[in-house]
Scaffold this motif. Structure first.
Motif, PDB file in Angstrom:
ATOM      1  N   SER A 110       0.827  -1.201   0.000  1.00  0.00           N
ATOM      2  CA  SER A 110       0.000   0.000   0.000  1.00  0.00           C
ATOM      3  C   SER A 110       0.862   1.252   0.000  1.00  0.00           C
ATOM      4  O   SER A 110       1.904   1.297   0.662  1.00  0.00           O
ATOM      5  CB  SER A 110      -0.911   0.030   1.230  1.00  0.00           C
ATOM      6  OG  SER A 110      -1.905  -0.971   1.148  1.00  0.00           O
ATOM      7  N   VAL A 112       0.069   5.406   0.476  1.00  0.00           N
ATOM      8  CA  VAL A 112      -0.893   6.478   0.742  1.00  0.00           C
ATOM      9  C   VAL A 112      -0.209   7.803   0.444  1.00  0.00           C
ATOM     10  O   VAL A 112       0.811   8.139   1.059  1.00  0.00           O
ATOM     11  CB  VAL A 112      -1.394   6.443   2.196  1.00  0.00           C
ATOM     12  CG1 VAL A 112      -2.338   7.607   2.461  1.00  0.00           C
ATOM     13  CG2 VAL A 112      -2.094   5.114   2.482  1.00  0.00           C
ATOM     14  N   HIS A 117      -5.026   5.993  -2.155  1.00  0.00           N
ATOM     15  CA  HIS A 117      -4.563   4.760  -1.521  1.00  0.00           C
ATOM     16  C   HIS A 117      -4.286   3.787  -2.663  1.00  0.00           C
ATOM     17  O   HIS A 117      -5.204   3.172  -3.205  1.00  0.00           O
ATOM     18  CB  HIS A 117      -5.599   4.178  -0.571  1.00  0.00           C
ATOM     19  CG  HIS A 117      -5.125   2.948   0.129  1.00  0.00           C
ATOM     20  ND1 HIS A 117      -5.985   1.946   0.549  1.00  0.00           N
ATOM     21  CD2 HIS A 117      -3.888   2.521   0.479  1.00  0.00           C
ATOM     22  CE1 HIS A 117      -5.297   0.982   1.119  1.00  0.00           C
ATOM     23  NE2 HIS A 117      -4.022   1.307   1.090  1.00  0.00           N
ATOM     24  N   THR A 153      -8.102   1.322   3.627  1.00  0.00           N
ATOM     25  CA  THR A 153      -8.157   2.567   2.859  1.00  0.00           C
ATOM     26  C   THR A 153      -8.597   3.722   3.751  1.00  0.00           C
ATOM     27  O   THR A 153      -9.666   3.673   4.360  1.00  0.00           O
ATOM     28  CB  THR A 153      -9.137   2.438   1.676  1.00  0.00           C
ATOM     29  OG1 THR A 153      -8.688   1.392   0.811  1.00  0.00           O
ATOM     30  CG2 THR A 153      -9.208   3.745   0.892  1.00  0.00           C
ATOM     31  N   PRO A 154      -7.782   4.771   3.850  1.00  0.00           N
ATOM     32  CA  PRO A 154      -8.170   5.917   4.689  1.00  0.00           C
ATOM     33  C   PRO A 154      -9.423   6.610   4.145  1.00  0.00           C
ATOM     34  O   PRO A 154      -9.684   6.602   2.935  1.00  0.00           O
ATOM     35  CB  PRO A 154      -6.951   6.852   4.590  1.00  0.00           C
ATOM     36  CG  PRO A 154      -5.828   5.990   4.133  1.00  0.00           C
ATOM     37  CD  PRO A 154      -6.445   4.941   3.257  1.00  0.00           C
ATOM     38  N   HIS A 157      -9.952   8.979   0.680  1.00  0.00           N
ATOM     39  CA  HIS A 157      -8.856   8.678  -0.233  1.00  0.00           C
ATOM     40  C   HIS A 157      -9.382   7.812  -1.375  1.00  0.00           C
ATOM     41  O   HIS A 157     -10.219   6.930  -1.158  1.00  0.00           O
ATOM     42  CB  HIS A 157      -7.718   7.944   0.477  1.00  0.00           C
ATOM     43  CG  HIS A 157      -6.837   8.835   1.285  1.00  0.00           C
ATOM     44  ND1 HIS A 157      -7.315   9.605   2.325  1.00  0.00           N
ATOM     45  CD2 HIS A 157      -5.498   9.109   1.199  1.00  0.00           C
ATOM     46  CE1 HIS A 157      -6.309  10.285   2.860  1.00  0.00           C
ATOM     47  NE2 HIS A 157      -5.204  10.009   2.188  1.00  0.00           N
ATOM     48  N   ALA A 159      -9.162   4.849  -3.733  1.00  0.00           N
ATOM     49  CA  ALA A 159      -8.493   3.551  -3.804  1.00  0.00           C
ATOM     50  C   ALA A 159      -8.238   3.195  -5.263  1.00  0.00           C
ATOM     51  O   ALA A 159      -9.131   3.293  -6.111  1.00  0.00           O
ATOM     52  CB  ALA A 159      -9.344   2.472  -3.135  1.00  0.00           C
TER      53      ALA A 159
END
Length: 286
Positions: A110, A112, A117, A153-154, A157, A159
């Motif tokens: 990942s 970010v 993300h 995933t924040p 954000h 994805a």
């Protein structure tokens, strides 16, 4: 190239979104022309002020360390700012085998950054050490790792799944690929678990970016209210351009557009913007 010339300062002033550029199949080291076009693209992306750049494999032509160094030199300003994410392609596994250089560690990772993300997926395998075995590899464990990554995933954000090989069937582009299909060889086929990947991410990730094929295409998968957009970048150096996605708050705000870079004697590099769908060879709903 046709398209509306972009006033970069004006674009910077009016935009309220973040920009993601998608490049692929640069094949650094293939020719002087490719190197020059990569340089023009890098300069365009810097001047445009893109927030992040995804390069989905085949960064090098023969998997040589010197070719990777040329990429790092060409995109040095963006790399130094932490604005570049790369996954390996089958050509990167040739020669010196740059798979671990480009993406050391786990096959799924990942990143970010800049409202994104990015789920990096290494879709290559040891079979890619051979020129004639260009097809990809997606393991059951890779799918589990993608599941777990998407869960993290924040909020707000966007994805994005980034990998080299195509996840749905795409038309063969030249005689060798058509022969491979006729003989039933896997070398030009989509990822064996590609459809399973799409089933797993539906409703959780709506954007899949890949390379491998040199003609840019887009595929829209829609089931109920869930939509997945799949984009093949094509060969950015052969095309002299890249798709730009604008996003904010975790969603795409418009259709992508195409940034084209061309050198003009006495004027340096000029930029043009056109709708990506009109630039693509194919846009289809599947």
């Amino acid at each position: 190239m046709k398209g509306k010339l972009v006033s970069i300062p004006d674009l910077r002033r009016v935009r309220r979104t973040k920009m993601l550029a998608h490049l692929s199949d640069l094949h650094m080291g293939r020719s002087a022309e490719d190197g020059a076009q990569a340089d023009q693209l890098a300069r365009a992306l810097v001047e445009l002020g893109v927030d992040h750049v995804l390069v989905t494999g085949d960064v090098t032509h023969k998997g040589r360390t010197r070719e990777w160094s040329l990429f790092e030199q060409t995109f040095s300003e963006l790399i130094a700012d932490g604005r570049v994410t790369v996954v390996p392609g089958n050509h990167d596994r040739l020669g010196d085998d740059l798979g671990d250089t480009i993406m050391p560690g786990a096959r799924v990772q990942s990143v970010v950054a800049a409202g994104l993300h990015v789920i990096r997926v290494n879709s290559t395998g040891d079979h890619n050490r051979s020129w004639i075995a260009g097809h990809g590899l997606l393991l059951a464990d890779d799918l589990e790792a993608i599941d777990a990554a998407l869960d993290e995933t924040p909020r707000d954000h966007l994805a994005v799944i980034a990998l080299h090989h195509h996840v749905v069937s795409l038309p063969e582009e030249h005689a060798a690929e058509r022969l491979s299909l006729f003989l039933g060889w896997p070398f030009t086929a989509e990822l064996e678990r590609g459809r399973e990947l799409l089933d797993r991410i539906r409703g959780r990730c709506g954007l899949v970016l890949h390379g491998h094929r040199h003609i840019p295409r887009g595929v829209l998968l829609q089931e109920g209210t869930h939509t997945i957009r799949i984009f093949n970048a094509g060969s950015s150096t052969l095309l002299g351009g890249a798709r730009i996605f604008e996003h904010t708050g975790g969603v795409l705000v418009s259709s992508p557009w195409w940034l084209e870079a061309s050198a003009t004697e006495g004027r340096g590099v000029t930029w043009a913007a056109t709708p990506a769908v009109s630039h693509d060879r194919e846009w289809r709903v599947a």
